[in-house]
Design an enzyme around this catalytic site. Structure first.
Site, PDB file in Angstrom:
ATOM      1  N   ASN A 152       0.680  -1.484  -0.193  1.00 53.69           N
ATOM      2  CA  ASN A 152       0.001  -0.024   0.012  1.00 53.69           C
ATOM      3  C   ASN A 152       0.637   1.493  -0.029  1.00 53.69           C
ATOM      4  OD1 ASN A 152       0.613  -0.802   2.535  1.00 53.69           O
ATOM      5  ND2 ASN A 152      -0.972   0.256   3.609  1.00 53.69           N
ATOM      6  N   GLU A 249       4.767  -4.686  11.895  1.00 54.77           N
ATOM      7  CA  GLU A 249       3.767  -3.518  11.775  1.00 54.77           C
ATOM      8  C   GLU A 249       2.739  -4.397  10.931  1.00 54.77           C
ATOM      9  OE1 GLU A 249       3.486  -0.487  12.813  1.00 54.77           O
ATOM     10  OE2 GLU A 249       5.611  -0.090  13.110  1.00 54.77           O
ATOM     11  N   CYS A 283      -3.098   0.546   6.880  1.00 51.08           N
ATOM     12  CA  CYS A 283      -3.477  -0.093   7.848  1.00 51.08           C
ATOM     13  C   CYS A 283      -4.068   0.312   9.489  1.00 51.08           C
ATOM     14  CB  CYS A 283      -2.109  -0.844   8.365  1.00 51.08           C
ATOM     15  SG  CYS A 283      -0.613   0.777   8.519  1.00 51.08           S
ATOM     16  N   GLU A 457       8.148   2.018  14.663  1.00 45.92           N
ATOM     17  CA  GLU A 457       8.629   2.700  13.674  1.00 45.92           C
ATOM     18  C   GLU A 457       8.888   4.097  14.119  1.00 45.92           C
ATOM     19  OE1 GLU A 457       7.162   0.959  10.023  1.00 45.92           O
ATOM     20  OE2 GLU A 457       9.240  -0.018   9.930  1.00 45.92           O
TER      21      GLU A 457
HETATM   22  P1  NAD Z   1       0.936  -9.609   3.236  1.00 44.94           P
HETATM   23  O1  NAD Z   1       1.027 -10.156   4.672  1.00 44.94           O
HETATM   24  O2  NAD Z   1       0.346 -10.528   2.329  1.00 44.94           O
HETATM   25  O3  NAD Z   1       2.434  -9.367   2.890  1.00 44.94           O
HETATM   26  C1  NAD Z   1       3.448  -8.597   3.400  1.00 44.94           C
HETATM   27  C2  NAD Z   1       4.681  -8.923   2.849  1.00 44.94           C
HETATM   28  O4  NAD Z   1       5.241 -10.381   3.509  1.00 44.94           O
HETATM   29  C3  NAD Z   1       4.822  -9.222   1.388  1.00 44.94           C
HETATM   30  O5  NAD Z   1       6.158  -8.765   0.786  1.00 44.94           O
HETATM   31  C4  NAD Z   1       5.072 -10.609   1.047  1.00 44.94           C
HETATM   32  O6  NAD Z   1       5.613 -11.192   0.054  1.00 44.94           O
HETATM   33  C5  NAD Z   1       5.811 -11.029   2.264  1.00 44.94           C
HETATM   34  N1  NAD Z   1       5.116 -12.476   2.854  1.00 44.94           N
HETATM   35  C6  NAD Z   1       4.360 -13.148   2.762  1.00 44.94           C
HETATM   36  N2  NAD Z   1       4.657 -14.485   3.332  1.00 44.94           N
HETATM   37  C7  NAD Z   1       5.617 -14.491   3.866  1.00 44.94           C
HETATM   38  C8  NAD Z   1       6.252 -15.567   4.481  1.00 44.94           C
HETATM   39  N3  NAD Z   1       5.825 -16.639   4.881  1.00 44.94           N
HETATM   40  N4  NAD Z   1       7.539 -15.138   5.262  1.00 44.94           N
HETATM   41  C9  NAD Z   1       8.099 -13.628   4.800  1.00 44.94           C
HETATM   42  N5  NAD Z   1       7.443 -12.891   4.239  1.00 44.94           N
HETATM   43  C10 NAD Z   1       6.297 -13.220   3.563  1.00 44.94           C
HETATM   44  O7  NAD Z   1       0.224  -8.425   3.472  1.00 44.94           O
HETATM   45  P2  NAD Z   1      -0.129  -7.101   2.250  1.00 44.94           P
HETATM   46  O8  NAD Z   1      -1.396  -7.673   1.712  1.00 44.94           O
HETATM   47  O9  NAD Z   1       0.922  -6.956   1.416  1.00 44.94           O
HETATM   48  O10 NAD Z   1      -0.292  -5.845   2.806  1.00 44.94           O
HETATM   49  C11 NAD Z   1      -1.687  -5.574   3.537  1.00 44.94           C
HETATM   50  C12 NAD Z   1      -1.407  -5.826   5.070  1.00 44.94           C
HETATM   51  O11 NAD Z   1      -0.173  -5.066   5.687  1.00 44.94           O
HETATM   52  C13 NAD Z   1      -2.950  -5.401   5.647  1.00 44.94           C
HETATM   53  O12 NAD Z   1      -2.915  -6.258   6.593  1.00 44.94           O
HETATM   54  C14 NAD Z   1      -2.311  -4.191   6.389  1.00 44.94           C
HETATM   55  O13 NAD Z   1      -2.970  -3.734   7.492  1.00 44.94           O
HETATM   56  C15 NAD Z   1      -0.948  -4.356   6.809  1.00 44.94           C
HETATM   57  N6  NAD Z   1      -0.163  -3.194   6.872  1.00 44.94           N
HETATM   58  C16 NAD Z   1       0.228  -2.765   7.949  1.00 44.94           C
HETATM   59  C17 NAD Z   1       0.915  -1.587   8.247  1.00 44.94           C
HETATM   60  C18 NAD Z   1       1.440  -1.072   9.649  1.00 44.94           C
HETATM   61  O14 NAD Z   1       2.282  -0.248   9.666  1.00 44.94           O
HETATM   62  N7  NAD Z   1       0.981  -1.697  10.608  1.00 44.94           N
HETATM   63  C19 NAD Z   1       1.127  -0.607   7.081  1.00 44.94           C
HETATM   64  C20 NAD Z   1       0.744  -1.146   5.798  1.00 44.94           C
HETATM   65  C21 NAD Z   1       0.064  -2.498   5.825  1.00 44.94           C
END
Ligand code: NAD
Length: 483
Positions: A152, A249, A283, A457
């Site tokens: 995002n 996060e 998020c 962060e």
């Molecule tokens: P996701 O969990 O699907 O993926 C996040 C990242 O993790 C990607 O780069 C993905 O390739 C990697 N990943 C997936 N499986 C993995 C594994 N087993 N080991 C290591 N890495 C792995 O999330 P998304 O769909 O890309 O993003 C949306 C989510 O992120 C939402 O839940 C949102 O709330 C959260 N988010 C949180 C914050 C925050 O600061 N708290 C900010 C932005 C987004």
């Protein structure tokens, strides 16, 4: 293809390619056009990146912090100079409107580099008198950090992780989301141009398997993930095997509470910003909007009026206020949540459907009469869907707001000063906004409690998460041994 990078990865100070890795098409979600193709990192490339980072880190850590900061500050200036170009790329990659990416993505990344460039030289340890002896502490970098990003805010996430990591003397291997791989490569090139020695910031493309390879590698001393709770659980578990430090996060289902004494226009602004910015893919969004009953009808009327006026369209058009969701899969997921809300009896106020037939657009959607047990009030939608719930008393709304496994953020709109601070004290969240929503300046720590994450962060708090403390005890006299 409008955004094809020179190579898929960035390793040891230069672009790197290995087309043996899985092919990843980068799609502009406003029209489905393939704007670039990259390849996932092969095990050999992952190895090269981690080796390069391990080799480069010690010399980097040995520099004076002001020297490291100077390079990061130069990178921030280059980002600002190229903000327009970087914002267009981010818009192509994510579908977010250019009016947002111009102010919230690369610009926030530059803020992070500037902030930590200035912060690093101020870091000092403690001296601890022990009578004749004394002890002191040193703030040391972890070594090699792995950063794993969501789709995002690709540039912002890369910078929020890289800036403190590098400022405090670490090296980083960063893996962006496979949906949005492009801007991190630009950041890597800019850091090199600014004078960052080779090997200190590397970018590897790929999906979860590449992230998992980083999470389990013994060369990685610290892991920082931005992503969903299920991924967080996997990465945290992998880190536990090596007792590695983590920052997580993760997702949220944050409450935004509007008391009946709130400024109506401001509260509506907060709810709109906290649900529809970036088409709801934030998020910290306040997706459970609790409105005190006497204000409910007026709030919904004004909210619906302003929401219906939101301009959807080509995200590159400066007039567009809301773009598509980042991918077709995300659009389908959001539409399923909308159907579930309808089926469970939530009242659709506006929106509720796909917008147009091209691209991944969903209308900004408001449901009223939502109850705590409905899926729409429990699960993270990550799209432009707001759930409005009614409440009567302060105690009641506080209990309901906290009745969630998540704890990323919360917001309160009220003119009652003491109530605002009582609520901030009682809400289980990493960040609480009072009469504001979703502002995340670099100076303020950001992160979650409960299932929304660990660590912080930004702000001074980032020091805790990108350094470790070494205690040094200094004996100044004869060693007193009883044997
Ligand atoms: P996701 O969990 O699907 O993926 C996040 C990242 O993790 C990607 O780069 C993905 O390739 C990697 N990943 C997936 N499986 C993995 C594994 N087993 N080991 C290591 N890495 C792995 O999330 P998304 O769909 O890309 O993003 C949306 C989510 O992120 C939402 O839940 C949102 O709330 C959260 N988010 C949180 C914050 C925050 O600061 N708290 C900010 C932005 C987004």
């Amino acid at each position: 293809m409008q955004a094809q990078p020179e190579a898929s990865h960035y390793i040891d100070g230069a672009p790197a390619e290995d087309t043996a890795g899985e092919r990843i098409e980068v799609i502009h979600p406003a029209n489905g056009e393939v704007i670039a193709v990259v390849h996932a990192a092969t095990p050999a490339l992952i190895d090269r990146a981690l080796d390069a980072a391990s080799r480069a880190q010690a010399d980097w850590a040995a520099l004076r912090p002001v020297e490291r900061g100077r390079i990061l500050a130069r990178a921030a200036a280059l980002i600002r100079e190229r903000n327009h170009e970087l914002s267009v790329l981010e818009t192509l990659d994510t579908g977010k409107p250019i009016q947002e990416t111009l102010v919230a993505d690369a610009a926030s990344g530059a803020d992070a580099l500037e902030y930590f460039a200035g912060f690093a030289p101020t870091v000092a340890g403690q001296t601890i008198p022990q009578g004749r002896d004394f002890a002191y502490t040193l703030r040391e970098p972890h070594g090699v950090c792995a950063g794993i990003g969501a789709w995002n805010y690709p540039m912002q996430i890369a910078c929020w992780k890289a800036a403190p990591a590098l400022a405090f003397g670490n090296a980083m291997v960063f893996k962006p989301s496979d949906l949005t791989p492009l801007s991190a490569l630009k950041l890597a090139g800019i850091l090199t141009e600014a004078g960052l020695p080779a090997g200190l910031f590397n970018v590897l493309q790929g999906a979860g398997t590449v992230g998992a390879a980083l999470a389990t590698d013994a060369r990685v001393a610290k892991l920082s993930l931005t992503g969903s709770v299920p991924t967080g659980q996997k990465v945290y578990a992998a880190a536990a095997q090596g007792i590695r430090a983590v920052t997580m996060e993760l997702g949220g289902k944050s409450p935004l509470i509007v008391f009946d004494d709130a400024d109506l226009e401001d509260a509506v602004s907060g709810a709109i910003l906290g649900n529809f910015y970036s088409a709801g893919q934030v998020c910290s969004n306040g997706t459970r909007v609790f409105v005190q009953r006497p204000l409910r009808d007026a709030f919904l009327a004004r909210l619906a009026e302003r929401t219906r006026a939101i301009r959807l369209g080509d995200p590159l058009d400066p007039e567009t206020q809301m773009g598509p969701l980042a991918s077709a899969a995300q659009m389908e997921k959001v539409l399923r949540h909308i159907e579930a809300a309808r089926a469970e009896g939530a009242r659709l106020v506006t929106g509720g459907a796909r917008h147009g037939t091209t691209g991944c657009f969903v209308e900004p959607t408001i449901f009223a009469d939502v109850t705590d047990d409905m899926e729409i009030a429990r699960e993270e939608v990550f799209g432009p869907v707001m759930a409005v719930l009614d409440f009567d008393s302060e105690d009641e709304v506080l209990a309901r707001a906290n009745a969630t496994p998540y704890g990323l953020s919360a917001g309160v709109f009220t003119r009652d000063l003491t109530r605002a601070h009582r609520m901030a004290a009682g809400l289980q969240a990493g960040t609480c906004w009072i009469n504001a929503y979703n502002l995340t300046p670099l100076e303020m720590p950001f992160g979650g409690v409960k299932m929304s994450g660990v660590g912080r962060e930004n702000g001074h708090a980032a020091l805790e998460h990108y350094t470790r403390i070494k205690s040094v005890y200094v004996g100044m006299g004869p060693v007193d041994a009883p044997y």
